[in-house]
Design a protein around this motif. Structure first.
Motif, PDB file in Angstrom:
ATOM      1  N   GLN A   1      -5.573   3.484  -9.519  1.00 55.40           N
ATOM      2  CA  GLN A   1      -4.619   3.991  -8.775  1.00 55.40           C
ATOM      3  C   GLN A   1      -3.848   2.782  -7.907  1.00 55.40           C
ATOM      4  N   LYS A   2      -4.385   1.907  -7.481  1.00 57.94           N
ATOM      5  CA  LYS A   2      -3.675   0.870  -6.926  1.00 57.94           C
ATOM      6  C   LYS A   2      -2.664   0.313  -7.738  1.00 57.94           C
ATOM      7  N   TYR A   3      -2.940   0.034  -9.351  1.00 53.64           N
ATOM      8  CA  TYR A   3      -1.838  -0.511  -9.971  1.00 53.64           C
ATOM      9  C   TYR A   3      -0.746   0.492  -9.901  1.00 53.64           C
ATOM     10  N   LEU A   4      -1.076   1.869 -10.128  1.00 54.97           N
ATOM     11  CA  LEU A   4      -0.063   2.851 -10.269  1.00 54.97           C
ATOM     12  C   LEU A   4       0.652   3.114  -9.161  1.00 54.97           C
ATOM     13  N   PHE A   5       0.051   2.918  -7.979  1.00 55.91           N
ATOM     14  CA  PHE A   5       0.629   3.058  -6.436  1.00 55.91           C
ATOM     15  C   PHE A   5       1.660   1.844  -6.369  1.00 55.91           C
ATOM     16  N   GLU A   6       1.522   0.613  -6.647  1.00 55.24           N
ATOM     17  CA  GLU A   6       2.342  -0.463  -6.348  1.00 55.24           C
ATOM     18  C   GLU A   6       3.492  -0.120  -7.615  1.00 55.24           C
ATOM     19  N   ASP A   7       3.151   0.120  -8.721  1.00 56.02           N
ATOM     20  CA  ASP A   7       4.225   0.221  -9.633  1.00 56.02           C
ATOM     21  C   ASP A   7       5.255   1.379  -9.407  1.00 56.02           C
ATOM     22  N   GLU A   8       4.864   2.540  -8.726  1.00 57.40           N
ATOM     23  CA  GLU A   8       5.749   3.323  -8.464  1.00 57.40           C
ATOM     24  C   GLU A   8       6.492   3.003  -7.064  1.00 57.40           C
ATOM     25  N   LEU A   9       5.843   2.345  -6.256  1.00 61.28           N
ATOM     26  CA  LEU A   9       6.334   1.891  -5.084  1.00 61.28           C
ATOM     27  C   LEU A   9       7.590   0.985  -5.384  1.00 61.28           C
ATOM     28  N   PHE A  10       7.487   0.050  -6.152  1.00 65.33           N
ATOM     29  CA  PHE A  10       8.484  -0.970  -6.514  1.00 65.33           C
ATOM     30  C   PHE A  10       9.304  -0.589  -7.202  1.00 65.33           C
ATOM     31  N   LEU A  11       8.926   0.337  -8.301  1.00 63.11           N
ATOM     32  CA  LEU A  11      10.015   0.831  -9.392  1.00 63.11           C
ATOM     33  C   LEU A  11      10.927   1.861  -8.557  1.00 63.11           C
ATOM     34  N   GLY A  12      10.396   2.379  -7.373  1.00 63.31           N
ATOM     35  CA  GLY A  12      11.188   3.248  -6.803  1.00 63.31           C
ATOM     36  C   GLY A  12      12.011   2.864  -5.744  1.00 63.31           C
ATOM     37  N   GLY A  13      12.088   1.405  -5.640  1.00 68.61           N
ATOM     38  CA  GLY A  13      13.036   0.556  -4.866  1.00 68.61           C
ATOM     39  C   GLY A  13      12.594   0.377  -3.594  1.00 68.61           C
ATOM     40  N   ALA A  14      11.076   0.288  -3.163  1.00 71.85           N
ATOM     41  CA  ALA A  14      10.663  -0.100  -1.918  1.00 71.85           C
ATOM     42  C   ALA A  14      10.737  -1.405  -1.806  1.00 71.85           C
ATOM     43  N   PRO A  15      10.870  -2.213  -0.327  1.00 70.73           N
ATOM     44  CA  PRO A  15      10.634  -3.500  -0.359  1.00 70.73           C
ATOM     45  C   PRO A  15       9.202  -3.903  -0.229  1.00 70.73           C
ATOM     46  N   ARG A  16       8.862  -5.350  -0.447  1.00 71.07           N
ATOM     47  CA  ARG A  16       7.419  -5.781  -0.311  1.00 71.07           C
ATOM     48  C   ARG A  16       7.267  -5.951   1.268  1.00 71.07           C
ATOM     49  N   THR A  17       6.136  -5.387   1.800  1.00 74.40           N
ATOM     50  CA  THR A  17       5.717  -5.347   3.044  1.00 74.40           C
ATOM     51  C   THR A  17       5.092  -6.680   3.498  1.00 74.40           C
ATOM     52  N   ILE A  18       5.137  -6.906   4.688  1.00 72.92           N
ATOM     53  CA  ILE A  18       4.517  -8.058   5.247  1.00 72.92           C
ATOM     54  C   ILE A  18       3.104  -7.856   5.303  1.00 72.92           C
ATOM     55  N   HIS A  19       2.409  -8.302   4.407  1.00 71.90           N
ATOM     56  CA  HIS A  19       0.829  -7.918   3.877  1.00 71.90           C
ATOM     57  C   HIS A  19      -0.063  -8.859   4.341  1.00 71.90           C
ATOM     58  N   PHE A  20       0.061  -9.709   5.155  1.00 63.86           N
ATOM     59  CA  PHE A  20      -1.040 -10.633   5.635  1.00 63.86           C
ATOM     60  C   PHE A  20      -2.038 -10.028   6.285  1.00 63.86           C
ATOM     61  N   GLY A  21      -1.805  -8.959   7.075  1.00 63.56           N
ATOM     62  CA  GLY A  21      -2.648  -7.970   7.723  1.00 63.56           C
ATOM     63  C   GLY A  21      -3.598  -7.311   7.155  1.00 63.56           C
ATOM     64  N   THR A  22      -3.300  -6.718   5.892  1.00 62.78           N
ATOM     65  CA  THR A  22      -3.867  -5.896   4.949  1.00 62.78           C
ATOM     66  C   THR A  22      -4.707  -6.957   4.137  1.00 62.78           C
ATOM     67  N   ARG A  23      -3.871  -7.856   3.447  1.00 61.35           N
ATOM     68  CA  ARG A  23      -4.485  -8.542   2.308  1.00 61.35           C
ATOM     69  C   ARG A  23      -5.372  -9.781   3.037  1.00 61.35           C
ATOM     70  N   MET A  24      -5.028 -10.263   4.161  1.00 68.38           N
ATOM     71  CA  MET A  24      -5.627 -11.512   4.671  1.00 68.38           C
ATOM     72  C   MET A  24      -6.559 -11.162   5.898  1.00 68.38           C
ATOM     73  N   VAL A  25      -6.117 -11.034   6.864  1.00 72.90           N
ATOM     74  CA  VAL A  25      -6.697 -10.923   8.264  1.00 72.90           C
ATOM     75  C   VAL A  25      -7.830  -9.521   7.947  1.00 72.90           C
ATOM     76  N   GLY A  26      -7.458  -8.522   7.486  1.00 70.99           N
ATOM     77  CA  GLY A  26      -8.248  -7.275   7.150  1.00 70.99           C
ATOM     78  C   GLY A  26      -9.718  -7.751   6.505  1.00 70.99           C
ATOM     79  N   PRO A  27      -9.525  -8.005   5.406  1.00 74.65           N
ATOM     80  CA  PRO A  27     -10.514  -8.403   4.434  1.00 74.65           C
ATOM     81  C   PRO A  27     -11.312  -9.767   5.161  1.00 74.65           C
ATOM     82  N   VAL A  28     -10.717 -10.366   5.667  1.00 80.32           N
ATOM     83  CA  VAL A  28     -11.464 -11.716   6.197  1.00 80.32           C
ATOM     84  C   VAL A  28     -12.284 -10.980   7.437  1.00 80.32           C
ATOM     85  N   LEU A  29     -11.670 -10.340   8.320  1.00 84.18           N
ATOM     86  CA  LEU A  29     -12.365  -9.694   9.593  1.00 84.18           C
ATOM     87  C   LEU A  29     -13.513  -8.816   9.138  1.00 84.18           C
TER      88      LEU A  29
END
Lengths: 399, 376
Positions: A73-101
Motif C-alpha cells: 500500500q505504501k508503494y501504491l499510495f506514493e506511486d498514485e500520488l506522484f503519477l497524479g501530479g502531487a508535489p513532494r511534501t516537506i517530510h522531515f516531520g513524518t520521516r525523521m522527527v516522528g520516528p525518532v520521537l
C-alpha cells in the motif's frame, strides 16, 4: 512469486487515484506540471489535505497515528500520488522527527510534537550538514553548551531543505569535543522562530530556492527538547538513515518525468520529423525506461522482503538511493536535450510565483534546463553516492 | 506483489544448489568440458531422477507442472556452476517448442521421453545471415505430396551434437524475413540428408552447424501450423531469454563471490587489496549490477507466460538489456579485479566471464533488445 498486486491492493490504488484527482488543488497540480516553484503556503495547504485524510504519515503504524499501510500500500499510495501530479511534501516531520520521537523521545515530547506533525500544523526541517561537515558528518561543530535548564546553541547549519517554510528543526549538535567525534553529538529540537536564529536562502544553480543556511547566535533551547541522552545523537542519526534511504517516491516522480519527456519529444521537430522518431533519441528514451523499470523492480523486491518479515538490507536501500539518483539525472538530462536551443533561455523568474510574462519558447521547455541542474543534487544530498558505496562496501560486502 | 519463493521452490533451490556444490567444482567442470561430448550422461540421468528435465511440462506428460519460476531457480543454480549439460536446448527450447506448439501426439511422444532423460533436443533457428532476427529464415521446406523436403543450413544450434531430434525452423512460403511462411519441423538427427558439424563454443559448451540436403519429413513432423511458426518461435525464444537471464544471474553471483573473496585475501602494498577504496567502489558496482540483473530475471520469469504478446516481448527485452549490461560489467570487472590470475585458463573467473559474454550473443544482444523494446 507473483508480480501482480492483490485485488484489494488494486482497489486501494483506484481509491487513491480518485482521491488525488479530487483533492489535489488545481493550482498546485498546475504548478507541479509546469515546474513552478511551490510556495510554503502551497506546501502547507497540500500537507493539511493529506493530514485530514490521515495520509500524511504513511510510514507510521496505526497505533502511532499512521494509516497502517502494508508495504504494498505504501508503494501504491506514493506511486498514485506522484503519477497524479502531487508535489513532494516537506517530510522531515513524518520521516525523521516522528520516528525518532517514537523510538527515543520522552512521553512529553511525544505529546507536544507528534499531534502537530500528524495535522501538519508544524513543519520540520533537518539540521545535519554544516559548511565544514558534508560527507564527514560526524565532524559537525554546531555547539550546544548546557546553561541551567537550557542549551545555548552557536554556529551554523547548511543545506536544510525548506527550512524557510519550517517551524522547527531537528538538529545534530556538539555537546562534547573530547573523545571520539561520534560520541559528542546530541539531538536537539530547535524552535526556528526563537531569538538568535537567522535563515539565509541558498539559491541553487537551477535558480530555485529550496536550500537554506541557518545561523544560531546564542539560541536558547530548553533541555526538555533534547532527544535521547547527551552524546546519543550519532546513534539516533544512524537509526534514521535507514528511514531516509528507503524512500522510493522519487521513482514514481521520475516515471512521470519520463512520460512528460516522451510527450515533449513527440512535439519537438527534427528535420521535419518528430524527435521521438529519431533513432538515437528513441533509444535513449528506451534505455531510461529500461533502467527505471529495473530500479522499480528492485525497490519492489525490498518491499516484498519487508512484507515477508525478512530484515531489510541497508545495502539494498543504499543501492536504491544511489541508482535512483543516477537514473533521475539521466531522465532529466534527456528532457533538457529535447529542448535543443530552447534549453538555453534561462528565466528563473518564470519558475517563481508572481511573474506574469510569457516565457521564451514553448512553455514546456523553459523548466527543462533548471530541472536538469536541480537533479544534479540527487547524488549528493542525503549521503553522496560515494558515501553510499562506502556503506555498502563495509556493511554488506565486509570490505 | 511477492518476490519470495514458496516452500516447494525453496526446496528445489536447495536441491539444485546442493547438486552444484557436490558435482560441479571448477576442476570437475574443466574435465567435463574437455571430453568429446562436453557433458556427463551421469549428470543427465541425475537431472532426470531429480525431476528437473520435466520441470516445465504438465504432469500428464511426465512432468512436474512447474512454472517459469521453477525453471529460473534451476537455471540460476546452473549458472553458478557453469553447467554444461544441454538443459537449455533440450528442456527450454526443444521441449518448449513441443509444449507450446506441438500436437497432442507430439507431446505424448516427446515430453515424457525428455523428462525421463531418454531424449535430447535442439532448436535450430539461427542462420548465417539472420543475426538475431527470428524471421530471417532462408532454409526452405517444400511441400511434396504428403511430406516436406528441407534444404538449407542452420547455424550455431545449441546442443545440436548431443540432440536426438532437432526442431528445424524453415520457410514454407514467402520471402526471407517475411513474418508469414515460417514453419517448425521435428526432424530425427539421423534423417537422411541431415548432417551436423559439431564444435565447442567459446564458453566450453557445444553447438553445431546443421546442414539440410533434401531432408524428407512427413506431415506429422510439422510443429504447429504451417506458415504460422513465427509467433511460436518468438514465444519459445522468450522462454529461452527468461531462462538464460537466470543463468546469467547465477554466473554473476559466483563471479562476484569469487572476486570479493579475492579482494579480502590478495595482499599488495602490505594489505588486502580490498582496503583500497577504488576497488571497494568497483566491487559495490558489481554487487549492484548483479542485484539489478536479479530483479529483471525474476520479472522475466514472472511475465514470460503473459498472454499479451507485446507486453511479454517488451518485458523479455527489458530483462535481456539489463542482463547484457550487468553481465558485461561484472564479467569485465571480475577479471580486472583479479589481475593476471583472472586471465589464466586454470582459474575459474575467466570461464564465468566467457559464459557471461556468450549469453549476450544469445537470443539477441543488448542493442538488439533495446531496439526491440523501443519499437514495441
Amino acid at each position: 512469486m507473483d508480480l501482480r498486486f492483490s485485488p484489494e491492493e488494486e482497489a486501494f490504488r483506484e481509491k487513491v487515484r480518485a482521491w488525488v484527482r479530487e483533492k489535489l488543488p488545481q493550482d498546485i497540480r498546475e504548478k507541479v506540471d509546469r515546474g513552478f516553484e511551490l510556495s510554503c503556503d502551497d506546501l502547507r495547504r497540500w500537507m493539511k489535505i493529506l493530514s485530514a485524510e490521515g495520509w500524511i504519515a504513511t510510514n507510521w503504524d496505526k497505533k502511532d497515528g499512521g494509516p497502517g499501510f502494508t508495504a504494498g500500500q505504501k508503494y501504491l499510495f506514493e506511486d498514485e500520488l506522484f503519477l497524479g501530479g502531487a508535489p513532494r511534501t516537506i517530510h522531515f516531520g513524518t520521516r525523521m522527527v516522528g520516528p525518532v520521537l517514537l523510538a527515543f523521545g520522552t512521553e512529553e515530547q511525544k505529546r507536544k510534537y507528534i499531534p502537530k506533525i500528524l495535522t501538519s500544523e508544524e513543519i520540520w526541517s533537518q539540521g545535519y550538514s554544516e559548511p565544514g561537515s558534508g560527507s564527514d558528518l560526524a565532524s559537525l561543530k554546531l555547539s550546544a553548551v548546557r546553561d541551567g535548564d537550557h542549551y545555548v546553541v552557536n554556529g551554523t547549519k547548511i543545506w536544510s531543505s525548506h527550512a524557510h517554510c519550517a517551524d522547527r528543526m531537528f538538529a545534530l549538535t556538539r555537546t562534547s569535543t573530547t573523545g571520539k567525534k561520534q560520541e559528542g553529538i546530541t539531538c536537539l529540537l530547535i524552535d526556528l522562530k526563537a531569538p538568535g536564529v537567522t535563515i539565509r536562502p541558498i539559491i541553487t544553480i537551477d535558480g530555485r530556492h529550496v536550500f537554506n543556511q541557518e545561523f544560531f547566535d546564542d539560541v536558547r533551547v530548553p533541555v526538555e527538547d533534547r532527544v535521547g541522552e547527551e552524546g546519543e545523537g550519532w546513534r539516533i542519526a544512524k537509526y534514521l538513515l535507514g528511514h531516509e534511504r528507503s524512500n522510493a517516491s522519487w521513482i514514481s516522480i521520475t516515471k512521470r518525468t519520463l512520460v512528460k519527456t516522451k510527450e515533449i519529444a513527440a512535439e519537438e521537430r527534427v528535420s521535419g520529423g518528430r524527435l521521438i522518431d529519431d533513432e538515437v533519441f528513441r533509444h535513449k528514451i528506451a534505455d531510461c525506461e529500461q533502467e527505471l523499470q529495473t530500479l522499480e523492480l528492485t525497490a519492489l523486491r525490498t518491499l516484498s522482503a519487508a512484507a515477508a518479515d525478512k530484515p531489510m538490507d541497508l545495502g539494498q536501500a543504499g543501492l536504491i538511493k544511489l541508482r535512483t539518483a543516477e537514473v533521475i539525472k539521466r531522465v532529466n538530462e534527456l528532457s533538457m536535450e529535447a529542448g535543443a536551443y530552447y534549453a538555453q533561455p534561462f528565466e528563473p523568474q518564470a519558475i517563481r510565483g508572481g511573474w506574469n510574462e510569457e516565457p521564451v519558447g514553448p512553455d514546456y521547455l523553459f523548466r527543462m534546463a533548471p530541472d536538469y541542474f536541480e537533479a544534479r543534487a540527487m547524488s549528493i544530498a542525503g549521503g553522496s553516492n560515494e558515501i553510499q558505496k562506502n556503506i555498502i562496501a563495509k556493511g554488506v560486502l565486509g570490505l | 506483489m511477492d518476490f519470495e519463493y514458496s516452500d516447494d521452490q525453496s526446496l528445489l533451490k536447495d536441491s539444485v544448489d546442493r547438486f552444484i556444490q557436490n558435482n560441479y567444482g571448477f576442476e570437475q567442470r574443466r574435465k567435463l568440458v574437455a571430453t568429446d561430448e562436453g557433458y556427463s550422461d551421469k549428470n543427465w540421468s541425475q537431472f532426470a531422477e531429480l525431476g528437473w528435465l520435466g520441470m516445465p511440462f504438465p504432469e500428464q506428460y511426465g512432468g512436474f507442472g512447474g512454472t517459469p519460476v521453477e525453471t529460473m531457480i534451476v537455471m540460476e543454480a546452473f549458472g553458478t556452476g557453469l553447467v554444461a549439460e544441454p538443459y537449455l536446448p533440450t528442456v527450454v527450447l526443444g521441449g518448449g517448442a513441443i509444449l507450446h506448439g506441438g500436437s497432442e501426439e507430439q507431446k505424448q511422444a516427446i515430453l515424457p521421453a525428455v523428462a525421463e532423460g531418454k531424449l535430447k533436443l535442439a532448436l535450430a533457428f539461427a542462420e548465417r545471415q539472420s543475426r538475431y532476427n527470428l524471421a530471417d529464415v532462408e532454409t526452405s521446406a517444400k511441400k511434396d505430396g504428403g511430406s516436406y523436403v528441407l534444404n538449407g543450413m542452420k547455424g550455431v544450434v545449441f546442443g545440436a551434437p548431443s540432440a536426438d531430434k532437432i526442431i528445424v525452423v524453415a520457410r514454407t512460403s514467402g520471402q526471407s524475413r517475411d513474418a508469414d511462411g515460417i514453419s517448425l519441423f521435428l526432424v530425427d538427427k539421423d534423417a537422411q540428408g541431415l548432417r551436423v558439424r559439431g564444435y565447442p563454443t567459446a564458453d566450453g559448451l557445444r553447438a553445431g552447424e546443421v546442414y539440410l540436403d533434401n531432408v524428407k519429413v512427413g506431415a506429422d513432423a510439422l510443429v504447429g501450423e504451417e506458415g504460422k511458426g513465427l509467433p511460436l518461435l518468438e514465444k519459445v525464444i522468450d522462454h529461452g531469454i527468461a531462462a538464460i537471464s537466470a543463468e546469467a544471474v547465477g554466473a554473476m553471483k559466483a563471479l562476484n563471490d569469487m572476486t570479493l573473496e579475492y579482494l579480502k585475501t590478495r595482499e599488495q602494498f602490505g594489505q588486502p587489496i580490498g582496503r583500497f577504496q577504488v576497488l571497494q567502489h568497483r566491487m559495490v558496482d558489481m554487487f549492484i549490477a548483479h542485484e539489478e540483473a536479479k530483479s529483471m530475471a525474476m520479472m522475466a520469469a514472472m511475465r514470460v507466460d503473459e498472454a499479451d504478446e507485446t507486453e511479454r516481448k517488451k518485458a523479455m527485452s527489458a530483462a535481456k538489456v539489463q542482463i547484457g549490461k550487468s553481465a558485461r560489467y561484472v564479467g569485465q570487472q571480475g577479471i580486472q579485479l583479479h589481475g593476471g590470475i583472472g586471465m589464466t585458463d586454470e582459474y575459474a573467473a575467466g570461464h564465468y566471464f566467457k559464459r557471461l559474454t556468450m549469453i549476450d550473443r544469445s537470443f539477441g544482444d543488448t542493442d538488439f533488445h533495446l531496439k526491440r523494446f523501443a519499437d514495441l
